[in-house]
Design a protein around this motif. Structure first.
Motif, PDB file in Angstrom:
ATOM      1  N   ARG A  58       0.794  -1.231   0.000  1.00 48.41           N
ATOM      2  CA  ARG A  58       0.000   0.000   0.000  1.00 48.41           C
ATOM      3  C   ARG A  58       0.831   1.287   0.000  1.00 48.41           C
ATOM      4  NH1 ARG A  58      -3.190  -3.502   2.958  1.00 48.41           N
ATOM      5  NH2 ARG A  58      -5.240  -3.870   2.029  1.00 48.41           N
ATOM      6  N   TRP A  59       2.114   1.199  -0.229  1.00 50.03           N
ATOM      7  CA  TRP A  59       2.918   2.407  -0.377  1.00 50.03           C
ATOM      8  C   TRP A  59       2.730   2.967  -1.780  1.00 50.03           C
ATOM      9  CZ3 TRP A  59       8.165   3.525   2.206  1.00 50.03           C
ATOM     10  CH2 TRP A  59       8.097   3.249   3.580  1.00 50.03           C
ATOM     11  N   MET A  72      -2.665   3.012   6.110  1.00 44.37           N
ATOM     12  CA  MET A  72      -2.026   4.278   5.793  1.00 44.37           C
ATOM     13  C   MET A  72      -1.158   4.747   6.963  1.00 44.37           C
ATOM     14  SD  MET A  72      -5.184   6.153   3.811  1.00 44.37           S
ATOM     15  CE  MET A  72      -4.171   7.447   3.105  1.00 44.37           C
ATOM     16  N   THR A  73      -0.555   5.914   6.800  1.00 44.72           N
ATOM     17  CA  THR A  73       0.340   6.458   7.811  1.00 44.72           C
ATOM     18  C   THR A  73      -0.385   7.501   8.645  1.00 44.72           C
ATOM     19  OG1 THR A  73       2.232   6.158   6.324  1.00 44.72           O
ATOM     20  CG2 THR A  73       2.544   7.623   8.219  1.00 44.72           C
ATOM     21  N   SER A  85       1.770   7.431   1.811  1.00 44.70           N
ATOM     22  CA  SER A  85       0.345   7.101   1.734  1.00 44.70           C
ATOM     23  C   SER A  85      -0.457   8.006   0.818  1.00 44.70           C
ATOM     24  CB  SER A  85      -0.274   7.137   3.140  1.00 44.70           C
ATOM     25  OG  SER A  85       0.326   6.174   3.979  1.00 44.70           O
TER      26      SER A  85
END
Length: 383
Positions: free
Chosen positions: A54-55, A173-174, A123
């Protein structure tokens, strides 16, 4: 008078929005992923390296986004952080592991700036943010409730209001937590289960939210706040700590200030920075000497004021000076434009700091070649 309702319509550069009457406007400070969207898109197109789950970009591309460079197609990636490359590489690599990242440093070392750009690059969204204060409640990290729905229908997922951390866990996410050490200790420890077990229990519903691949967390804290709410050893073990230092050399600090002031100035229609580089160099020199307690040549020891005199404060002083030069001068940054802002940055304690500043003016600035105009301007506002 009724203000027009605003509906945001962000462009690739992140600066445009429109009002209900169709008038175009500009946000004062677009998010990193909007302001530098063209750079992120160019990096994504050129990035052929492996990407963690997911990066948006590979770790190499994330580091390039922060440190700057030129892509094969000629796209110039502007530096977002000027400092040791290894620091950025360690920070990016940490986010690709199961440990959270703690950015630590004195005020003004770009912790928030780096945090935002890391989240934007990894993200594509830097807005999953918890702002730490002495009054930050547990709900800001865990979840809250829509009390109208809660009273009408009882506890349910529809009545639950997820925190930025919960949303980041669910979406891979971040998340970001600013000023972690300002948050009360019992609220800080809410993160322990999140970071160690990668789950956030919802006991009212007998459920939990489990983090999916790509989730991680960036926290910031400054050295001056160690005595406010010290991190517990259990929580500190969940972080990999990266210390962001002050700029190593005067030239590096001048470059940082000039770059950032130029970015801010363009958004505010202020004069170009290159015409004021000499004044920027003076501000940086003053800040570094008072911060270090010694003149640049090492010959004279100085008293240091109570403030931090950070790079961020130097940026504010110069930006304020540019605004004065633009609106009440001829557009060229001069000593008279920065003197008042400099006084305000140095003299935080009216009694003790004023003595420090006056001694510095008389023993250092007054005797320095080429600084007579600067000395006169500072003396005028100090008196």
């Amino acid at each position: 008078m009724t203000l027009p309702e605003t509906t945001t319509d962000t462009t690739a550069s992140g600066t445009a929005d429109t009002t209900a009457d169709g008038t175009a406007g500009e946000v004062l400070r677009p998010h990193a992923e909007d302001a530098f969207g063209h750079e992120l898109a160019a990096l994504a197109a050129a990035d052929d390296r492996p990407r963690p789950t997911r990066w948006r970009l590979s770790p190499w591309a994330v580091a390039t986004y922060l440190l700057g460079g030129t892509l094969p197609d000629g796209t110039v990636i502007t530096p977002k952080y000027v400092g040791p490359r290894r620091i950025v590489e360690v920070a990016v690599t940490t986010l690709a592991t199961d440990r959270a990242l703690l950015l630590l440093g004195v005020p003004g070392t770009a912790k928030t700036w780096v945090s935002e750009h890391l989240a934007a690059a990894v993200s594509g969204d830097s807005t999953l943010l918890v702002q730490g204060t002495a009054g930050t409640p547990e709900e800001a990290i865990r979840y809250g409730w829509n009390y109208a729905r809660l009273l009408a229908h009882g506890p349910s997922r529809d009545a639950l209001v997820p925190s930025p951390v919960m949303r980041a866990m669910a979406q891979g996410m971040t998340a970001r937590v600013e000023e972690l050490t300002r948050i009360p200790a019992d609220v800080q420890d809410t993160l322990i289960t999140v970071l160690s077990e990668k789950t956030l229990p919802i006991p009212e519903l007998g459920q939990e939210v489990q983090a999916v691949g790509g989730f991680n967390l960036i926290a910031t804290a400054n050295d001056r706040d160690r005595g406010i709410n010290e991190l517990s050893s259990a929580l500190r073990r969940r972080f990999n700590t990266v210390v962001l230092p002050l700029p190593a050399t005067p030239e590096a600090e001048v470059d940082i200030v000039a770059r950032r002031v130029d970015q801010i100035g363009r958004s505010l229609d202020l004069p170009a920075v290159p015409e004021g580089v000499d004044e920027i160099r003076r501000v940086v020199t003053v800040f570094r000497e008072l911060r270090d307690g010694v003149t640049t040549d090492g010959r004279t020891k100085l008293k240091s004021p109570s403030g931090t005199l950070s790079t961020a404060e130097a940026i504010s002083v110069v930006t304020g000076g540019l605004a004065l030069a633009s609106h009440f001068g001829d557009g060229v940054l001069r000593s008279a434009d920065i003197a008042a802002g400099l006084l305000g940055a140095v003299v935080r304690d009216p009694a003790a700091d004023r003595v420090v500043w006056q001694e510095y003016l008389e023993t250092v600035v007054r005797e320095r070649d080429g600084w007579k105009d600067f000395y006169r301007a500072c003396r005028e506002v100090t008196a």
